[in-house]
Design a protein around this motif. Structure first.
Motif, PDB file in Angstrom:
ATOM      1  N   LYS A 117     104.242 -89.057  40.922  1.00  0.00           N
ATOM      2  CA  LYS A 117     103.323 -90.167  41.153  1.00  0.00           C
ATOM      3  C   LYS A 117     103.974 -91.510  40.839  1.00  0.00           C
ATOM      4  O   LYS A 117     103.699 -92.514  41.521  1.00  0.00           O
ATOM      5  N   ASP A 118     104.828 -91.556  39.839  1.00  0.00           N
ATOM      6  CA  ASP A 118     105.542 -92.803  39.530  1.00  0.00           C
ATOM      7  C   ASP A 118     106.439 -93.199  40.704  1.00  0.00           C
ATOM      8  O   ASP A 118     106.540 -94.381  41.050  1.00  0.00           O
ATOM      9  N   THR A 119     107.082 -92.197  41.317  1.00  0.00           N
ATOM     10  CA  THR A 119     107.941 -92.457  42.471  1.00  0.00           C
ATOM     11  C   THR A 119     107.118 -92.967  43.645  1.00  0.00           C
ATOM     12  O   THR A 119     107.501 -93.934  44.322  1.00  0.00           O
ATOM     13  N   ILE A 120     105.965 -92.343  43.881  1.00  0.00           N
ATOM     14  CA  ILE A 120     105.108 -92.741  44.998  1.00  0.00           C
ATOM     15  C   ILE A 120     104.563 -94.148  44.782  1.00  0.00           C
ATOM     16  O   ILE A 120     104.484 -94.952  45.719  1.00  0.00           O
ATOM     17  N   ARG A 121     104.186 -94.453  43.551  1.00  0.00           N
ATOM     18  CA  ARG A 121     103.672 -95.796  43.259  1.00  0.00           C
ATOM     19  C   ARG A 121     104.711 -96.860  43.589  1.00  0.00           C
ATOM     20  O   ARG A 121     104.376 -97.940  44.104  1.00  0.00           O
ATOM     21  N   THR A 161      97.104 -83.943  45.971  1.00  0.00           N
ATOM     22  CA  THR A 161      98.194 -84.915  46.069  1.00  0.00           C
ATOM     23  C   THR A 161      98.174 -85.634  47.404  1.00  0.00           C
ATOM     24  O   THR A 161      98.374 -86.853  47.468  1.00  0.00           O
ATOM     25  N   ASP A 162      97.926 -84.898  48.485  1.00  0.00           N
ATOM     26  CA  ASP A 162      97.817 -85.530  49.802  1.00  0.00           C
ATOM     27  C   ASP A 162      96.708 -86.576  49.815  1.00  0.00           C
ATOM     28  O   ASP A 162      96.878 -87.682  50.353  1.00  0.00           O
ATOM     29  N   LYS A 163      95.570 -86.233  49.233  1.00  0.00           N
ATOM     30  CA  LYS A 163      94.428 -87.150  49.193  1.00  0.00           C
ATOM     31  C   LYS A 163      94.784 -88.417  48.428  1.00  0.00           C
ATOM     32  O   LYS A 163      94.450 -89.538  48.845  1.00  0.00           O
ATOM     33  N   TRP A 164      95.498 -88.249  47.321  1.00  0.00           N
ATOM     34  CA  TRP A 164      95.885 -89.396  46.500  1.00  0.00           C
ATOM     35  C   TRP A 164      96.885 -90.282  47.231  1.00  0.00           C
ATOM     36  O   TRP A 164      96.799 -91.511  47.179  1.00  0.00           O
ATOM     37  N   ILE A 165      97.820 -89.664  47.948  1.00  0.00           N
ATOM     38  CA  ILE A 165      98.826 -90.425  48.703  1.00  0.00           C
ATOM     39  C   ILE A 165      98.156 -91.255  49.796  1.00  0.00           C
ATOM     40  O   ILE A 165      98.465 -92.442  49.970  1.00  0.00           O
ATOM     41  N   ARG A 166      97.229 -90.652  50.530  1.00  0.00           N
ATOM     42  CA  ARG A 166      96.536 -91.400  51.586  1.00  0.00           C
ATOM     43  C   ARG A 166      95.709 -92.539  51.009  1.00  0.00           C
ATOM     44  O   ARG A 166      95.578 -93.595  51.631  1.00  0.00           O
ATOM     45  N   MET A 167      95.155 -92.333  49.819  1.00  0.00           N
ATOM     46  CA  MET A 167      94.424 -93.414  49.160  1.00  0.00           C
ATOM     47  C   MET A 167      95.360 -94.590  48.887  1.00  0.00           C
ATOM     48  O   MET A 167      94.994 -95.754  49.099  1.00  0.00           O
ATOM     49  N   ARG A 168      96.585 -94.296  48.455  1.00  0.00           N
ATOM     50  CA  ARG A 168      97.560 -95.351  48.190  1.00  0.00           C
ATOM     51  C   ARG A 168      97.888 -96.111  49.486  1.00  0.00           C
ATOM     52  O   ARG A 168      97.984 -97.347  49.484  1.00  0.00           O
ATOM     53  N   THR A 205      99.987 -80.225  52.295  1.00  0.00           N
ATOM     54  CA  THR A 205      99.094 -79.110  52.593  1.00  0.00           C
ATOM     55  C   THR A 205      99.544 -78.360  53.844  1.00  0.00           C
ATOM     56  O   THR A 205      99.590 -77.124  53.862  1.00  0.00           O
ATOM     57  N   THR A 206      99.901 -79.102  54.872  1.00  0.00           N
ATOM     58  CA  THR A 206     100.365 -78.485  56.117  1.00  0.00           C
ATOM     59  C   THR A 206     101.670 -77.736  55.893  1.00  0.00           C
ATOM     60  O   THR A 206     101.850 -76.613  56.376  1.00  0.00           O
TER      61      THR A 206
END
Length: 215
Positions: A117-121, A161-168, A205-206
């Protein structure tokens, strides 16, 4: 240098984090692997980190006593806090090699998720001036590598995690429209999941479903 002369005094053990440490551990502990196998114990080891799989608490206590003896024969001691007997069929479980094992399933341990998550942020800052396609391409490099290691996790891990990424990503788009706050609510209609898929977003997920089907 000792008193101006080139001298070398060997030290006991290897430096923490040294690149050669895993190799030396594998060589030094190879006999332990064989001894525990001969004794009827199933041990899974990477370098100096390992777990012994047992069916009962009595079997686990016996295995612990035996492996401690094997280590002491080689001048090694078990870590007093990390060495413990755990019932992985109930809440609590244990961490091993980046995973958390509990109640017959597994997922990335908290430290592993925080690192991702730190990397994605860092790659999805709302102030980013890059196009959404470029942001996603950069993001995919991290997601693909992370998935290859954690692909054996419980599927809920990938869904959340996918849901959180799309939120970002939706939060970035909100910012560009002069709106505040996180991506949510009607943003799902403005920028549906298919919108990000169309831009090439790697979906965990896919990828997980495809990996399961290939097995």
């Amino acid at each position: 240098m000792i008193d101006g002369l080139d001298q070398w005094e060997p030290e006991k053990g290897t430096p923490q984090g040294a690149v050669i440490s895993p190799l030396l551990a594998n060589i030094y502990l190879n006999k332990v692997d064989h001894d525990m196998s001969i004794a009827g114990h199933e041990m899974v080891r990477y370098a100096d980190d390992f777990v012994i799989l047992c069916s009962t608490e009595e079997e686990a206590k016996k295995a612990l006593t035996e492996v401690k003896a094997k280590m002491e024969e080689r001048g090694l001691t078990m870590h007093p806090e990390k060495t413990r007997i755990v019932d992985a069929t109930i809440k609590g479980g244990f961490d091993f090699l980046g995973y958390h094992f509990e109640r017959n399933t597994r997922w990335p341990r908290n430290k592993s998720m925080k690192k991702l998550k730190d990397t994605i942020r860092q790659k999805t800052k709302r102030t980013s001036g890059e196009s959404m396609k470029c942001i996603i391409e950069n993001l995919n490099r991290s997601l693909k590598g992370w998935f290859e290691y954690f692909r054996h996790s419980n599927r809920k891990t990938f869904q959340m995690t996918d849901k959180w990424i799309r939120m970002r990503l939706r939060s970035i788009l909100r910012k560009r429209q002069g709106r505040h706050g996180k991506g949510g609510g009607t943003d799902h209609w403005r920028w549906p999941n298919a919108y990000f898929s169309g831009l090439g977003l790697f979906t965990l997920t896919t990828a997980h479903e495809q990996a399961r089907q290939s097995r």
